[in-house]
Write an enzyme that holds these catalytic residues in place. Sequence first.
Site, PDB file in Angstrom:
ATOM      1  N   SER A  45       0.814  -1.216   0.000  1.00 11.99           N
ATOM      2  CA  SER A  45       0.000   0.000   0.000  1.00 11.99           C
ATOM      3  C   SER A  45       0.851   1.271   0.000  1.00 11.99           C
ATOM      4  O   SER A  45       1.594   1.515  -0.927  1.00 11.99           O
ATOM      5  CB  SER A  45      -0.953  -0.049   1.190  1.00 11.99           C
ATOM      6  N   ASP A  82      -2.340   6.552  -3.097  1.00  7.34           N
ATOM      7  CA  ASP A  82      -1.228   5.824  -2.470  1.00  7.34           C
ATOM      8  C   ASP A  82      -0.729   4.752  -3.447  1.00  7.34           C
ATOM      9  O   ASP A  82      -1.212   4.659  -4.575  1.00  7.34           O
ATOM     10  CB  ASP A  82      -1.655   5.237  -1.119  1.00  7.34           C
ATOM     11  N   ASP A 105      -1.055   1.553  -3.962  1.00  5.39           N
ATOM     12  CA  ASP A 105      -1.909   0.546  -4.598  1.00  5.39           C
ATOM     13  C   ASP A 105      -3.277   1.090  -5.006  1.00  5.39           C
ATOM     14  O   ASP A 105      -4.168   0.333  -5.378  1.00  5.39           O
ATOM     15  CB  ASP A 105      -2.052  -0.705  -3.720  1.00  5.39           C
ATOM     16  N   ASP A 118      -5.890   2.586  -3.510  1.00  5.92           N
ATOM     17  CA  ASP A 118      -7.190   2.514  -2.833  1.00  5.92           C
ATOM     18  C   ASP A 118      -7.514   3.783  -2.055  1.00  5.92           C
ATOM     19  O   ASP A 118      -8.620   3.944  -1.575  1.00  5.92           O
ATOM     20  CB  ASP A 118      -7.321   1.249  -1.951  1.00  5.92           C
TER      21      ASP A 118
HETATM   22 MG    MG Z   1      -3.489   1.401  -0.046  1.00  8.44          MG
END
Ligand code: MG
Length: 453
Positions: free
Chosen positions: A98, A239, A241, A243
């Site tokens: 992440s 961020d 990844d 999300d």
């Molecule tokens: Mg994330």
Amino acid sequence: MTVRRLFGTNGIRGVVGRDIDVDFAYSVGSSVGVLFKKRRVVVGWDGRVSSRMLSEALVGGLLAQGVDVDDCGLITTPALQFLVKNTGASGGVMVTASHNPPEYNGFKVVDSDGIEIAREKEEKVEALIERNSWRAGRSPGVRTPRQAPLQPYFAHLESHVEKEREKLQGLRVVVDPGNGVSALTTPTVLGRLGCEVLTINDNIDGGFPGRPSEPRPDTLATLSRIVREAKADLGVAHDGDGDRAIFADETGRVHWGDRTLTLVADEVLRENPGGKVVTPVNSSMALEEVVKKRRGKLVLTKVGSIFVSRTMVKIGAVLGGEENGGIFYTPHHPVRDGTMATLLVLKALARNSLPLSRLLDRLPRFMMAKEKFQCKSDGAKKKAMARLRTKLKGRVSSELDGLRVDVKDKGWVLVRPSGTEPLLRLYAEGWTEDDLSALTGEFKPLVQAALKD
Ligand code: MG
């Protein structure tokens, strides 16, 4: 036998070479293969330098257990979750850490409903990894590269702004994926909707050369400047990844996630009167006010996206969100999704025909502060929390997650150990600037003392 806990609040995380290596990734793949019983698992990874290496070992473990692998390659976490849910897969694994620094990596394990697996299943995986005894089956699974994995995801995202489509055309948006995999999603979706898209830090690079991977007001100075210079309607940063989404308004001011969440809640509840909204215990009082005004119901959970997602499904909530920029929208998928969040903010702009700064300014406002305190180890983190609990005896109003103290007519303070890093986090919110300084003035030294003892 005691089983070591591997899952934190957001999957398994660690420093590559120290906590996580290829053997471990093979074990994760094998145990997830056992969990999902020889069916089909969707695998994807983020742009970290170690992601490719770890995903190869992960896939090896899955195939050895006779599980077929649907290989998406580089993808965002929300897009992978969407695919798991909508392609009848038995589960998914995303290789990602992440927003963590480059040396970290990890695994998010997703259930057939496209949401991270519940604690009972995490425990099964942990027990299997601990046993570490794998027998490769005689009939290994088949690995198939998924062609154009993002197309169904894009089409579904666009369907949520069908009514506003015309008004979205020509809106100028600066997108900052922060060298993460959302470079593959948000700019494309906005482009398809007719927005004028400018990108910065859009080369996927696991070293995160552009800015730290965590989007925060203090890491987004470039985004803020470009929004102003380009006279854009807004800027959005994700961020690693994809999300999470943090927004800059047209004046370049960067807002914390709960400001935009409050705006989105206001809009979503306007369309869904009486709807339920789920948020962790560290969210702003402004959200509470807006949900009350719209006659909705606000439900608090522990901090962590999985608690928000699972609670949303359980109580039938329409929206969820976190102060860190996570927005969960059930009509799309009750997981946090930075691209969906961007569309929801653009939708608010289109529906109100007002600039983002004005929309945010007219929401109730309280003053919030967030601090992090480095700890030497996870053990030190626990000890400090125990000391703090003793010191605050009689004042703690909630232990749903960490220690929350509500101070009458002033605001609240929450101290909690990070689920993914050796940190204590302090959140404080005051009715006024003076209230906030009084709260942080009292509680910061208390946390520092608890860490020193
Ligand atoms: Mg994330």
